[in-house]
Design an enzyme around this catalytic site. Structure first.
Site, short mmCIF file in Angstrom:
data_model
loop_
_atom_site.label_atom_id
_atom_site.label_comp_id
_atom_site.label_asym_id
_atom_site.label_seq_id
_atom_site.Cartn_x
_atom_site.Cartn_y
_atom_site.Cartn_z
N SER A 1 -9.43 22.45 37.75
CA SER A 1 -8.22 22.00 37.07
C SER A 1 -8.62 21.14 35.89
O SER A 1 -9.80 20.88 35.66
CB SER A 1 -7.33 21.21 38.04
OG SER A 1 -7.99 20.00 38.42
N LYS A 2 -7.62 20.65 35.16
CA LYS A 2 -7.90 19.85 33.96
C LYS A 2 -8.68 18.59 34.30
O LYS A 2 -9.47 18.11 33.48
CB LYS A 2 -6.60 19.49 33.26
CG LYS A 2 -5.95 20.65 32.53
CD LYS A 2 -4.73 20.21 31.76
CE LYS A 2 -4.10 21.38 31.00
NZ LYS A 2 -2.90 20.96 30.25
N ARG A 3 -8.47 18.05 35.49
CA ARG A 3 -9.16 16.80 35.82
C ARG A 3 -10.67 17.01 35.98
O ARG A 3 -11.44 16.06 35.96
CB ARG A 3 -8.58 16.19 37.10
CG ARG A 3 -8.79 17.00 38.36
CD ARG A 3 -7.99 16.42 39.52
NE ARG A 3 -8.07 17.23 40.71
CZ ARG A 3 -9.02 17.11 41.63
NH1 ARG A 3 -9.97 16.21 41.48
NH2 ARG A 3 -9.02 17.88 42.70
N HIS A 4 -11.10 18.27 36.11
CA HIS A 4 -12.53 18.56 36.19
C HIS A 4 -13.12 18.80 34.80
O HIS A 4 -14.31 19.07 34.67
CB HIS A 4 -12.78 19.81 37.04
CG HIS A 4 -12.36 19.66 38.47
ND1 HIS A 4 -11.29 20.33 39.00
CD2 HIS A 4 -12.85 18.88 39.47
CE1 HIS A 4 -11.15 20.01 40.27
NE2 HIS A 4 -12.08 19.13 40.58
N GLY A 5 -12.30 18.72 33.77
CA GLY A 5 -12.78 18.96 32.42
C GLY A 5 -12.48 20.35 31.91
O GLY A 5 -12.82 20.69 30.77
#
Length: 467
Positions: free
Chosen positions: A239-243
């Protein structure tokens, strides 16, 4: 490798092209190119509420930027709805599909009751034998076989067996007359003579249903290969939180397409211990047999490492062209091609992204340098004034204005003034760049040219005198 292989990438235009979809497109493209086959682009836009032209454009732009050219298409699924409806009618006429009038409320109530009783929450066949006709709120369901097994012969995962009794009568046409994903994809793959379906393994549970639809429509199913998911470092779905973000966002962040392609292909595929591949190498070496069975882990640091490698290896003219939009966005003037060519050569070994290179290059484009407060406090002191004046005074007579010539010039100046080279070099660096860290001061001097160097030294002296 006789050219009969036909694969497709079929994104839904309900958002931008993200990392997972880009890898799926890349694997399909590489397989087609390796096998001498065809890569077809199909836009699955039958979700009329969520599909947008903006998303379609973004997907096409992303594929083009990555260099994944398509041989046919883009084919828009929504323009083929009449074909899908005709196929639905054929199944109804053959007794292989039926109209269903169950409301969403009724289906939800049945689902909850099944879960409470420990049963699989599948459609219970309420309308299977009612022989209903089309009405305003009816959908069409496929009459799924209730006995036997369906085997998915997966090119990556191996054979996967499903009991037909566990599969329900899936909806193939919604009440609005548009086909559902599982039906439209089968019809279109048949019509387009798709031989191999390579996609993420989140589609595995759709595959037995689709195989049964192929058989119901009198067609042999293509070969399937389900690629493991991409996970974050915490083993959660990416997801976005993983970059992870959209492909075009990576472009905006200053990544090169070759770096992203090289990174994506290594998320699940390998060739020995080799990490860096040209596109020609990938086409020659790629095979589904070398795709791993376990999930890939997304590592932003490795992507940065690859990007830095490609920045260093990029052809000079191509890197300059790629940098121009970044400079223009910052209102830097890139019109002097010889000058910006030198800027790129000064910075390419120091930059992990093109955005970082843009930030680092700011002082090259400024008429008046802004000084880092800490650097100015440490190096632009009044006792440094005479050293800087000596540089400005002697520079016009320097005949060999080259990197080697500047090294000799500064070394001789330091010897004449009885100081170590760094005593002159560090204040000079801050005077020219505004920072205590930059490319080599000799490189900066060559790129700026004598006039700019002298002008900046005199600006720095004025700064010193102003306190």
């Amino acid at each position: 490798m006789d050219g009969t292989v036909r694969v497709r990438f079929a994104p839904s235009p309900t958002g931008y092209l993200h990392v997972g979809g880009a890898r799926t497109a890349l694997f399909n493209w590489l397989y087609a190119r390796h096998m001498g086959g065809q890569f077809i682009l199909r836009i699955e836009d039958t979700d009329q509420l969520r599909s947008t032209e903006e998303s379609t454009r973004a997907i096409l732009d992303a594929l083009t930027w990555l260099g994944l050219n398509w041989d046919e298409g883009p084919v828009f699924q929504a323009q083929r709805v009449d074909v899908h409806r005709a196929m639905v009618k054929n199944l109804i006429d053959a007794g292989k599909a039926f109209h269903c009038a169950c409301t969403q409320e009724e289906l939800e109530d049945k689902r909850k009751r099944a879960l409470a009783e420990g049963r699989k929450p599948k459609y219970d066949g309420t309308c299977r034998e009612k022989q209903l006709t089309k009405a305003a709120n009816t959908v069409v369901r496929f009459r799924c076989p209730q006995v036997g097994i369906t085997i998915v012969r997966d090119l990556i995962k191996g054979n996967i067996t499903f009991n037909n009794a566990e599969l329900d009568d899936l909806v193939i046409e919604r009440a609005d007359g548009y086909p559902t994903y599982n039906f439209a994809v089968v019809v279109d793959d048949i019509e387009m003579a798709i031989t191999h379906v390579i996609r993420g393994d989140d589609h595995v549970n759709n595959t037995p249903r689709q195989i049964l639809l192929y058989e119901a429509l009198g067609s042999d199913p293509p070969q399937f290969g389900h690629v493991p998911m991409i996970l974050g470092a915490d083993k959660a779905r990416l997801s976005k939180r993983h970059g992870a973000t959209s492909v075009m966002a990576y472009k905006e962040m200053g990544f090169l397409p070759e770096a992203l392609v090289n990174y994506l292909v290594r998320l699940g595929w390998s060739h020995g211990d080799q990490e860096i591949f040209s596109m020609d190498e990938l086409i020659r070496l790629f095979s589904l047999e070398s795709v791993g069975k376990s999930a890939a882990i997304f590592n932003p640091e490795k992507l940065l490492w690859l990007n830095q490698h490609y920045i260093q290896e990029y052809p000079a003219d191509k890197l300059v062209e790629t940098m121009i939009p970044f400079w223009t966005a910052r209102r830097f003037d890139p019109s002097d091609r010889d000058y910006i060519g030198h800027v790129v050569e000064n910075l390419r070994t120091r930059s992990k992204t093109l955005v970082e290179m843009t930030d680092q290059s700011a002082f090259y484009f400024q008429d008046k340098v802004g000084y880092d407060p800490e650097a100015a406090k440490k190096f632009l002191t009044t006792d440094m004034k005479e050293h800087l004046l000596a540089v400005a005074d002697r520079l016009p007579s320097c005949r060999e204005y080259s990197k080697a010539g500047m090294e000799v010039f500064l070394r001789e100046l330091a010897e004449d003034r009885g100081v170590k080279l760094k005593v002159i070099a560090q204040p000079l660096r801050v005077a020219l760049t505004g920072k205590s860290i930059s490319p080599g001061v000799d490189e900066v001097m060559i790129t700026l040219g004598k006039d700019r160097v002298i002008q900046r030294i005199r600006q720095a002296i004025q700064f010193m005198l102003s306190g």
